[in-house]
Scaffold this motif. Structure first.
Motif, mmCIF file in Angstrom:
data_model
loop_
_atom_site.group_PDB
_atom_site.id
_atom_site.type_symbol
_atom_site.label_atom_id
_atom_site.label_comp_id
_atom_site.label_asym_id
_atom_site.label_seq_id
_atom_site.Cartn_x
_atom_site.Cartn_y
_atom_site.Cartn_z
ATOM 1 N N UNK A 48 0.948 -1.219 -0.137
ATOM 2 C CA UNK A 48 -0.183 0.003 -0.030
ATOM 3 C C UNK A 48 0.987 1.212 -0.007
ATOM 4 N N UNK A 49 1.995 1.245 0.759
ATOM 5 C CA UNK A 49 2.929 2.364 0.551
ATOM 6 C C UNK A 49 4.019 2.312 -0.402
ATOM 7 N N UNK A 67 11.182 3.525 -0.915
ATOM 8 C CA UNK A 67 10.098 3.229 -1.677
ATOM 9 C C UNK A 67 10.705 2.485 -2.936
ATOM 10 N N UNK A 68 10.120 1.561 -3.530
ATOM 11 C CA UNK A 68 10.475 0.843 -4.851
ATOM 12 C C UNK A 68 11.040 2.059 -5.888
ATOM 13 N N UNK A 128 10.703 -7.990 -10.689
ATOM 14 C CA UNK A 128 10.022 -9.392 -10.291
ATOM 15 C C UNK A 128 8.775 -8.978 -9.286
ATOM 16 N N UNK A 129 9.311 -8.188 -8.348
ATOM 17 C CA UNK A 129 7.976 -7.572 -7.380
ATOM 18 C C UNK A 129 6.955 -6.930 -8.339
ATOM 19 N N UNK A 130 7.171 -5.845 -9.314
ATOM 20 C CA UNK A 130 6.280 -5.482 -10.125
ATOM 21 C C UNK A 130 5.541 -6.367 -10.828
ATOM 22 N N UNK A 131 6.346 -7.306 -11.411
ATOM 23 C CA UNK A 131 5.657 -8.411 -12.445
ATOM 24 C C UNK A 131 4.401 -8.869 -11.497
ATOM 25 N N UNK A 132 4.949 -9.355 -10.376
ATOM 26 C CA UNK A 132 3.886 -10.041 -9.435
ATOM 27 C C UNK A 132 2.875 -9.133 -9.022
ATOM 28 N N UNK A 133 2.946 -8.013 -8.829
ATOM 29 C CA UNK A 133 1.844 -6.888 -8.578
ATOM 30 C C UNK A 133 0.972 -6.909 -9.663
#
Lengths: 182, 137
Positions: free
Chosen positions: B50-51, B82-83, B121-126
């Protein structure tokens, strides 16, 4: 008797065309016969110049034999001759799916070094897998050899270099794993 | 060639060694390697979705001291960013902080690659997670 300065090219010293897929038996026959021909005993009545050429030819032949009989060294020799930088290797050549397995093997190796018996069997399993990959790479290499000999395409050499990089990477890994098991 | 004090410190006391559950949707995993030295580096981030803040970061590196120090430092820097901010981390920042010699610059490149791979990888998963939810509705 040598009648002029010998070539420095490894294929030329054997009297063969530049080829990646070599008949090793033929190469060996040529090695013995050329070695005999250039032997100092056969130059007992030769001039100093001829003797020097024969010695030079012998030295080149010995170097060439060491390199050309080994498929990897032979490929590197041809790549270098075509202007490819052999030392330069980039991470791209290791596919991500392999990276995962490389990481797992390293984990198992570390645990095995710390005396974990289960980890040791995992290393053995991984080792068998990587050795299988190595022999796959070798047969792929032989296919590229034939492809290059047929068409002399630069693209074939690029793929060959990438393949050899992958091979080197895997070989280092297998060597480390074997050392840990020993 | 001697390692800098900071490299030695990170090598002797690596921060955040370990792993996160890579099957989790809020965890991004980056796995990179360099065949010239056989180094392999796994770097993971756990993100508050969320953040967008990275709440945890872990690494495990098999390689030389500089590679271990580079990834250890990277995990320290990642936490709390942050990312988007994390995406801005450059290998030259790592080089400067650890005073890496020219022959070890590739270690910092590896660390930057690992950060980017973990974020991707995180963004793809999201992205995949959102579309999966959409499908289930």
């Amino acid at each position: 008797m040598v009648s002029g300065p010998p070539p420095s090219d490894y294929f030329a010293i054997f009297g063969i065309e530049k080829k990646l897929a070599l008949d090793l038996e033929d190469l060996q026959r040529r090695f013995y016969s050329n070695s005999r021909e250039w032997h100092p005993d056969r130059h007992a009545r030769a001039s100093a110049q001829q003797l020097a050429w024969a010695e030079e030819a012998s030295a080149t032949l010995n170097d060439a034999w060491r390199v050309l009989r080994d498929p990897v060294a032979r490929a590197e020799y041809v790549l270098k001759g075509e202007g490819f930088d052999i030392g330069e290797q980039r991470g791209k050549d290791v596919p991500p799916e392999l990276l995962e397995e490389v990481f797992e093997l390293n984990m198992a190796l570390e645990e095995a070094r710390e005396g974990d018996a289960n980890a040791k069997s995992e290393v053995v399993r991984a080792l068998a897998k990587f050795e299988g990959l190595l022999s796959e790479i070798d047969s792929e290499r032989d296919t590229l050899f034939v492809e290059y000999d047929a068409a002399s395409a630069r693209d074939t050499l690029s793929r060959l270099r990438a393949l050899l990089n992958r091979r080197k990477y895997l070989q280092n890994l297998v060597r480390d794993a074997r050392a840990t098991l020993a | 060639m001697a390692y800098s004090d900071k490299v030695v410190d990170h090598y002797n006391n690596p921060r955040n060694v370990g792993s996160l559950d890579k099957s989790r949707n809020d965890v991004g995993t980056g796995m990179v390697g360099a065949p010239e030295c056989g180094d392999v580096m796994k770097l993971q981030i756990q993100v508050n979705s969320s953040t967008g803040v990275i709440e945890d970061a872990k690494f495990k590196t098999f390689g030389c001291g500089s590679a271990i120090a580079s990834s250890s430092l990277a995990t320290e820097w990642l936490k709390g960013k942050t990312v988007d901010e994390a995406m801005e981390i450059k290998n030259t920042d790592i080089v400067n902080e650890l005073t890496l010699p020219p022959v070890k610059i590739h270690c910092s490149v590896l660390a930057e690659d690992a950060i980017k791979a973990a974020i991707n990888d995180y963004r793809t998963k999201q992205g995949a997670g959102v579309s999966a939810e959409t499908v289930s509705h």
